[in-house]
Design a protein around this motif. Structure first.
Motif, PDB file in Angstrom:
ATOM      1  N   MET A   1     -16.383  65.971  67.301  1.00 53.07           N
ATOM      2  CA  MET A   1     -16.489  64.668  66.669  1.00 53.07           C
ATOM      3  C   MET A   1     -16.131  63.548  67.651  1.00 53.07           C
ATOM      4  SD  MET A   1     -17.170  63.102  63.959  1.00 53.07           S
ATOM      5  CE  MET A   1     -16.911  61.554  63.190  1.00 53.07           C
ATOM      6  N   ILE A   2     -15.062  63.770  68.440  1.00 50.12           N
ATOM      7  CA  ILE A   2     -14.639  62.747  69.393  1.00 50.12           C
ATOM      8  C   ILE A   2     -15.706  62.525  70.458  1.00 50.12           C
ATOM      9  CG2 ILE A   2     -13.365  64.292  70.924  1.00 50.12           C
ATOM     10  CD1 ILE A   2     -11.908  61.021  70.026  1.00 50.12           C
ATOM     11  N   VAL A   3     -16.448  63.572  70.789  1.00 51.40           N
ATOM     12  CA  VAL A   3     -17.512  63.443  71.798  1.00 51.40           C
ATOM     13  C   VAL A   3     -18.605  62.521  71.285  1.00 51.40           C
ATOM     14  CG1 VAL A   3     -19.277  64.724  73.061  1.00 51.40           C
ATOM     15  CG2 VAL A   3     -17.003  65.706  72.793  1.00 51.40           C
ATOM     16  N   VAL A   4     -18.925  62.618  70.020  1.00 50.51           N
ATOM     17  CA  VAL A   4     -19.949  61.762  69.427  1.00 50.51           C
ATOM     18  C   VAL A   4     -19.501  60.305  69.450  1.00 50.51           C
ATOM     19  CG1 VAL A   4     -21.216  61.266  67.303  1.00 50.51           C
ATOM     20  CG2 VAL A   4     -20.827  63.627  67.986  1.00 50.51           C
ATOM     21  N   VAL A   5     -18.235  60.064  69.148  1.00 51.62           N
ATOM     22  CA  VAL A   5     -17.705  58.699  69.167  1.00 51.62           C
ATOM     23  C   VAL A   5     -17.738  58.143  70.592  1.00 51.62           C
ATOM     24  CG1 VAL A   5     -15.641  57.291  68.791  1.00 51.62           C
ATOM     25  CG2 VAL A   5     -16.290  59.036  67.119  1.00 51.62           C
ATOM     26  N   LEU A   7     -19.665  59.079  73.067  1.00 46.30           N
ATOM     27  CA  LEU A   7     -21.060  58.848  73.448  1.00 46.30           C
ATOM     28  C   LEU A   7     -21.594  57.564  72.817  1.00 46.30           C
ATOM     29  CD1 LEU A   7     -22.614  62.417  73.363  1.00 46.30           C
ATOM     30  CD2 LEU A   7     -22.313  60.943  75.354  1.00 46.30           C
ATOM     31  N   GLY A   8     -21.205  57.287  71.585  1.00 46.32           N
ATOM     32  CA  GLY A   8     -21.614  56.049  70.927  1.00 46.32           C
ATOM     33  C   GLY A   8     -21.064  54.824  71.642  1.00 46.32           C
ATOM     34  N   VAL A   9     -19.807  54.894  72.052  1.00 42.85           N
ATOM     35  CA  VAL A   9     -19.206  53.784  72.796  1.00 42.85           C
ATOM     36  C   VAL A   9     -19.914  53.607  74.133  1.00 42.85           C
ATOM     37  CG1 VAL A   9     -17.094  53.021  73.958  1.00 42.85           C
ATOM     38  CG2 VAL A   9     -16.978  53.957  71.648  1.00 42.85           C
ATOM     39  N   VAL A  11     -23.005  54.358  74.881  1.00 43.47           N
ATOM     40  CA  VAL A  11     -24.328  53.774  74.636  1.00 43.47           C
ATOM     41  C   VAL A  11     -24.204  52.270  74.393  1.00 43.47           C
ATOM     42  CG1 VAL A  11     -26.226  53.711  72.954  1.00 43.47           C
ATOM     43  CG2 VAL A  11     -25.414  55.897  73.837  1.00 43.47           C
ATOM     44  N   LEU A  12     -23.184  51.852  73.642  1.00 46.89           N
ATOM     45  CA  LEU A  12     -22.988  50.423  73.394  1.00 46.89           C
ATOM     46  C   LEU A  12     -22.661  49.668  74.679  1.00 46.89           C
ATOM     47  CD1 LEU A  12     -20.963  50.481  70.057  1.00 46.89           C
ATOM     48  CD2 LEU A  12     -23.314  49.693  70.386  1.00 46.89           C
ATOM     49  N   VAL A  13     -21.835  50.260  75.528  1.00 49.52           N
ATOM     50  CA  VAL A  13     -21.464  49.603  76.781  1.00 49.52           C
ATOM     51  C   VAL A  13     -22.672  49.472  77.697  1.00 49.52           C
ATOM     52  CG1 VAL A  13     -20.108  49.887  78.893  1.00 49.52           C
ATOM     53  CG2 VAL A  13     -19.041  50.255  76.671  1.00 49.52           C
ATOM     54  N   VAL A  14     -23.425  50.548  77.857  1.00 47.73           N
ATOM     55  CA  VAL A  14     -24.611  50.511  78.724  1.00 47.73           C
ATOM     56  C   VAL A  14     -25.648  49.538  78.164  1.00 47.73           C
ATOM     57  CG1 VAL A  14     -26.546  51.893  79.592  1.00 47.73           C
ATOM     58  CG2 VAL A  14     -24.229  52.798  79.686  1.00 47.73           C
ATOM     59  N   GLY A  15     -25.836  49.548  76.852  1.00 44.45           N
ATOM     60  CA  GLY A  15     -26.776  48.613  76.235  1.00 44.45           C
ATOM     61  C   GLY A  15     -26.346  47.170  76.413  1.00 44.45           C
ATOM     62  N   GLY A  16     -25.038  46.915  76.298  1.00 41.93           N
ATOM     63  CA  GLY A  16     -24.525  45.566  76.510  1.00 41.93           C
ATOM     64  C   GLY A  16     -24.740  45.099  77.935  1.00 41.93           C
ATOM     65  N   CYS A  17     -24.487  45.985  78.892  1.00 41.43           N
ATOM     66  CA  CYS A  17     -24.711  45.638  80.300  1.00 41.43           C
ATOM     67  C   CYS A  17     -26.194  45.377  80.575  1.00 41.43           C
ATOM     68  CB  CYS A  17     -24.192  46.750  81.207  1.00 41.43           C
ATOM     69  SG  CYS A  17     -22.399  46.917  81.184  1.00 41.43           S
ATOM     70  N   ALA A  18     -27.047  46.177  79.988  1.00 43.62           N
ATOM     71  CA  ALA A  18     -28.482  45.963  80.164  1.00 43.62           C
ATOM     72  C   ALA A  18     -28.906  44.614  79.581  1.00 43.62           C
ATOM     73  CB  ALA A  18     -29.265  47.098  79.499  1.00 43.62           C
TER      74      ALA A  18
END
Length: 64
Positions: A1-5, A7-9, A11-18
């Motif tokens: 479960m922690i891995v999914v969280v 990974l979600g964080v 994805v948000l960081v990479v998307g924000g940087c993009a």
């Protein structure tokens, strides 16, 4: 479960940087909004880290 969280964080960081890069190049309005939110969040995190470091080492500056 922690891995999914985590990974979600990530994805948000990479998307924000993009979005920051895309907004600098004149992207759509929503990308500029996401970039603004990302930069604001990074400034808040940076400020809280500075406060935390100051609190951990209060005797680093002397009045000599």
């Amino acid at each position: 479960m922690i891995v999914v969280v985590l990974l979600g964080v990530l994805v948000l960081v990479v998307g924000g940087c993009a979005c920051v890069v895309w907004a600098e190049r004149g992207g759509p309005r929503w990308a500029r909004v996401v970039a603004t939110v990302t930069l604001t969040a990074s400034e808040l995190l940076r400020a809280s880290a500075k406060k935390r470091r100051r609190g951990l080492n209060p005797g680093s500056q002397s009045d000599d």
